[in-house]
Design a protein around this motif. Structure first.
Motif, PDB file in Angstrom:
ATOM      1  N   UNK A 243     -11.348 -17.096  -9.404  1.00 30.54           N
ATOM      2  CA  UNK A 243     -11.164 -16.315  -8.186  1.00 30.54           C
ATOM      3  C   UNK A 243      -9.808 -16.586  -6.830  1.00 30.54           C
ATOM      4  N   UNK A 244      -9.702 -17.526  -7.023  1.00 28.67           N
ATOM      5  CA  UNK A 244      -8.044 -17.703  -6.042  1.00 28.67           C
ATOM      6  C   UNK A 244      -7.199 -17.120  -5.784  1.00 28.67           C
ATOM      7  N   UNK A 245      -6.855 -18.068  -7.422  1.00 26.70           N
ATOM      8  CA  UNK A 245      -5.095 -18.262  -8.346  1.00 26.70           C
ATOM      9  C   UNK A 245      -5.431 -16.067  -8.337  1.00 26.70           C
ATOM     10  N   UNK A 246      -6.291 -15.646  -8.405  1.00 21.79           N
ATOM     11  CA  UNK A 246      -6.368 -14.402  -9.661  1.00 21.79           C
ATOM     12  C   UNK A 246      -6.263 -13.367  -7.319  1.00 21.79           C
ATOM     13  N   UNK A 247      -7.103 -13.817  -6.988  1.00 24.00           N
ATOM     14  CA  UNK A 247      -6.601 -12.744  -5.274  1.00 24.00           C
ATOM     15  C   UNK A 247      -5.887 -13.040  -5.115  1.00 24.00           C
ATOM     16  N   UNK A 248      -4.976 -14.305  -4.922  1.00 24.16           N
ATOM     17  CA  UNK A 248      -3.402 -14.877  -4.981  1.00 24.16           C
ATOM     18  C   UNK A 248      -2.296 -13.885  -5.324  1.00 24.16           C
TER      19      UNK A 248
END
Ligand code: DP6
Length: 329
Positions: A116-121
């Motif tokens: 989730x964090x990589x995608x949101x970033x």
């Protein structure tokens, strides 16, 4: 502001990770093998928000501070560095299974958080890169990234220590029948436990045979050989718990009902029911069997005094995104 939500399954280790070569990056002392647990999951939403003054974490509806937030923030910091991003994030995570009692909630939590964090970033990581990122949050989380039956190769550094799928979820119709004997949060978490492993005189002997056990387990999975799996899974579990019990200070995760289930499983097997046990860093017992024996095994487990609740899980899939990121200019 960018948001992404991901879901991943916890996993049960057939060959255990216990002890680090390098604790900060969670580089393990030996490789491990696990099965993802379908039906159990962590769902995590990450929103990078320019108006936030710090990272925030809400876990199962509760605002968290202290060590859990610091741990999540460290992973977010890695993602920020990879993406060249300076915004803080709001993280909301929910588990549909009890935390801290031998079903590795940190594994599914950090696998879902990483995706989730990589995608949101705004960065796209391949499976290896995602597995390595998840590993830096919680070692066993690297195994919740790929699908099905998964091996984490110890590697010789950050770049080579990641997990990959040995076989897809539908390769073998195994079921993990989890006998919950306590839902209390464990007194010593795995992170502190790994640091104690080398204080046991048995850890060196355990590590000496680790490569051989990995081979035997991989072979048993690929050949769908339940008897072979039984031998290596119970041996590896007992070796890890022997190390735990003989470290300084010692860790004894078993409760009387843990032992009652272990004995019952061995008795049933002697009477011809193909079944075996394994236990992570908690008192609950994971009882493995093939799906044709599931009803019989769960009915028998339910009869054992001290078994409070039963969960069952088939082999689960990979960590995945639940929706594409929503961008607000
Ligand atoms: C007993 O991966 O939970 O479940 O990296 O400190 O988060 P950290 O430890 P963790 O350790 C797992 C220990 C285990 C065995 C296993 O899953 O291999």
């Amino acid at each position: 502001m960018t948001t992404a939500t991901a879901q991943s399954h916890p996993n049960i280790a057939f060959i255990k990770y216990w002890g680090d070569r390098e604790p900060l990056l969670h580089l393990p002392a030996s490789g491990s093998i696990s099965m993802n647990l379908d039906g159990l999951y962590s769902r995590t939403q990450v929103t990078f928000d320019p108006t936030l003054a710090a990272d925030q974490l809400t876990l199962d509806g509760k605002k968290m501070s202290g060590a859990p937030l610091v741990r999540v923030s460290k992973l977010l910091e890695r993602v920020r560095q990879m993406a060249g991003l300076r915004q803080f994030a709001a993280v909301t995570s929910n588990n549909n299974f009890p935390m801290g009692a031998g079903i590795a909630s940190s594994a599914s939590a950090f696998a879902a958080l990483s995706l989730a964090a990589a995608t949101a970033a705004g960065i796209t990581l391949n499976e290896q890169e995602l597995s390595r990122l998840a590993r830096t949050g919680s070692g066993s989380a690297c195994r919740s990234v790929p699908a099905g039956f998964v091996e984490w190769q110890a590697g010789d550094g950050d770049a080579s220590s990641y997990a990959f799928s040995i076989a897809p979820p539908d390769y073998w119709d195994l079921v993990d029948c989890i006998a919950i004997v306590s839902q209390v949060h464990k007194p010593t978490g795995s992170s502190e436990g790994h640091a104690l492993a080398d204080s046991s005189p048995l850890q060196a002997a355990r590590l000496e045979g680790a490569t051989r056990r990995l081979e035997l387990c991989r072979k048993a999975i690929l050949e769908r050989d339940f008897a072979g799996l039984t031998d290596v899974v119970e041996l590896d579990c007992n070796l890890m718990h022997a190390v735990m019990m003989t470290s300084a200070p010692p860790l004894l995760y078993w409760q009387p009902a843990t032992l009652a289930v272990m004995h019952a499983v061995v008795d049933w097997r002697q009477d011809g029911l193909p079944v075996c046990y394994t236990i992570d860093a908690g008192p609950n017992v994971h009882v493995l069997c093939s799906s044709q024996h599931r009803a019989q095994v769960t009915a028998r487990l339910a009869q054992i005094p001290g078994v409070e609740r039963l969960l069952t899980a088939r082999p689960g899939g990979a960590a995945r995104l639940l929706e594409s990121p929503i961008s607000t200019p």
